[in-house]
Write a protein that holds these residues in place. Structure first.
Motif, PDB file in Angstrom:
ATOM      1  N   PRO A  34       0.787  -1.585  -0.052  1.00 55.45           N
ATOM      2  CA  PRO A  34       0.189   0.603   0.314  1.00 55.45           C
ATOM      3  C   PRO A  34       0.811   1.298   0.140  1.00 55.45           C
ATOM      4  CG  PRO A  34      -0.505  -1.389   1.605  1.00 55.45           C
ATOM      5  CD  PRO A  34       0.256  -1.818   1.593  1.00 55.45           C
ATOM      6  N   GLN A  35       2.447   1.461   0.366  1.00 56.55           N
ATOM      7  CA  GLN A  35       3.165   2.277   0.444  1.00 56.55           C
ATOM      8  C   GLN A  35       2.978   2.889  -1.059  1.00 56.55           C
ATOM      9  OE1 GLN A  35       5.670   1.239   2.938  1.00 56.55           O
ATOM     10  NE2 GLN A  35       5.389   2.833   4.788  1.00 56.55           N
ATOM     11  N   LEU A  36       3.045   1.805  -1.526  1.00 54.27           N
ATOM     12  CA  LEU A  36       3.410   2.266  -3.085  1.00 54.27           C
ATOM     13  C   LEU A  36       2.240   3.471  -3.576  1.00 54.27           C
ATOM     14  CD1 LEU A  36       3.569  -1.132  -5.435  1.00 54.27           C
ATOM     15  CD2 LEU A  36       4.832   0.202  -4.376  1.00 54.27           C
ATOM     16  N   PHE A  37       1.047   3.450  -2.975  1.00 49.91           N
ATOM     17  CA  PHE A  37       0.276   4.854  -3.046  1.00 49.91           C
ATOM     18  C   PHE A  37       0.560   5.667  -2.276  1.00 49.91           C
ATOM     19  CE2 PHE A  37      -2.049   0.973  -4.930  1.00 49.91           C
ATOM     20  CZ  PHE A  37      -1.606   0.983  -5.835  1.00 49.91           C
ATOM     21  N   GLN A  38       1.577   5.894  -1.548  1.00 47.35           N
ATOM     22  CA  GLN A  38       1.490   7.144   0.003  1.00 47.35           C
ATOM     23  C   GLN A  38       2.047   8.369  -0.869  1.00 47.35           C
ATOM     24  OE1 GLN A  38       4.835   6.033   2.111  1.00 47.35           O
ATOM     25  NE2 GLN A  38       5.653   7.572   2.522  1.00 47.35           N
ATOM     26  N   LYS A  39       2.279   8.200  -1.861  1.00 40.66           N
ATOM     27  CA  LYS A  39       2.266  10.006  -2.487  1.00 40.66           C
ATOM     28  C   LYS A  39       1.339  10.292  -3.303  1.00 40.66           C
ATOM     29  CE  LYS A  39       7.004   9.965  -0.814  1.00 40.66           C
ATOM     30  NZ  LYS A  39       8.299  10.567  -1.173  1.00 40.66           N
ATOM     31  N   VAL A  40       0.421   9.394  -3.918  1.00 39.75           N
ATOM     32  CA  VAL A  40      -0.691  10.076  -4.987  1.00 39.75           C
ATOM     33  C   VAL A  40      -1.743  10.910  -4.515  1.00 39.75           C
ATOM     34  CG1 VAL A  40      -2.326   8.532  -6.132  1.00 39.75           C
ATOM     35  CG2 VAL A  40      -0.583   7.380  -5.816  1.00 39.75           C
ATOM     36  N   MET A  41      -1.485  11.255  -5.260  1.00 44.20           N
ATOM     37  CA  MET A  41      -2.887  13.077  -5.130  1.00 44.20           C
ATOM     38  C   MET A  41      -3.244  12.263  -6.229  1.00 44.20           C
ATOM     39  SD  MET A  41      -0.697  14.551  -2.993  1.00 44.20           S
ATOM     40  CE  MET A  41      -1.863  16.225  -3.196  1.00 44.20           C
TER      41      MET A  41
END
Length: 184
Positions: A34-41
């Motif tokens: 899930p951390q793959l999406f931590q910087k997705v805006m």
């Protein structure tokens, strides 16, 4: 006085190392994370909003991530934002309730690209550490007239040791991430 400069610098360097580790976590390995999406805006009603504020993520299988939006009207925007994540190679699908992201298998070439990317991120983190060191050295030099040259020299030695130890922490994190990426 030099002790407070060193203490502030240490705190800044620790935050920089943590930021580097978080940055490494956004580079995917063979497993879904899930951390793959931590910087997705996500463009949510015209303003960029972090995905974590709009949805929960979970990993039911090794290569699948399920994103469940809190507001169903954001489903399309979330799907679009995930689709636009660079270096992910995943094609998200939504069923009207959730967004399912199946991660493709990593090829050897792709793994090597990710290793290069992580090395670049590590170098950026080291440059940031050196910038923090430079500012602290300037602060110490400004204190010369107040505390004396010997105290400033001791502070600079301590600063160099601090910088070395934090660069080593980044190098260790890089080695772990490289091994994780190259693991088949």
């Amino acid at each position: 006085m030099t002790a407070s400069v060193i203490a502030d610098t240490k705190a800044k360097m620790e935050r920089a190392v943590e930021a580097a580790k978080d940055d490494f976590a956004t580079v995917r390995t063979g497993r879904a994370n899930p951390q793959l999406f931590q910087k997705v805006m996500v463009d949510y009603y015209g303003s960029p909003t972090p995905l974590a504020q709009l949805a929960s993520t979970n990993v039911p299988e090794a290569r699948t991530i399920i994103v469940t939006p809190y507001d169903k009207s954001a489903l399309k925007a979330i799907e679009e934002a995930i689709r636009n994540v660079p270096n992910l190679g995943a094609n998200p699908t939504n069923d009207g309730n959730i967004v399912r992201v199946t991660m493709p298998e990593l090829t050897e070439d792709r793994r090597k690209e990710y290793v290069k990317l992580v090395k670049s991120k590590a170098e950026d983190a080291k440059v940031h550490l050196r910038g923090i060191r430079r500012k602290a050295k300037d602060e110490l030099d400004a204190l010369k007239s107040e505390v004396g040259e010997d105290e400033v020299a001791r502070g600079e030695k301590e600063l160099d040791a601090l910088t070395r130890s934090h660069v080593d922490l980044i190098d260790d994190a890089l080695k772990r991430k490289e091994a994780e990426l190259l693991e088949v």
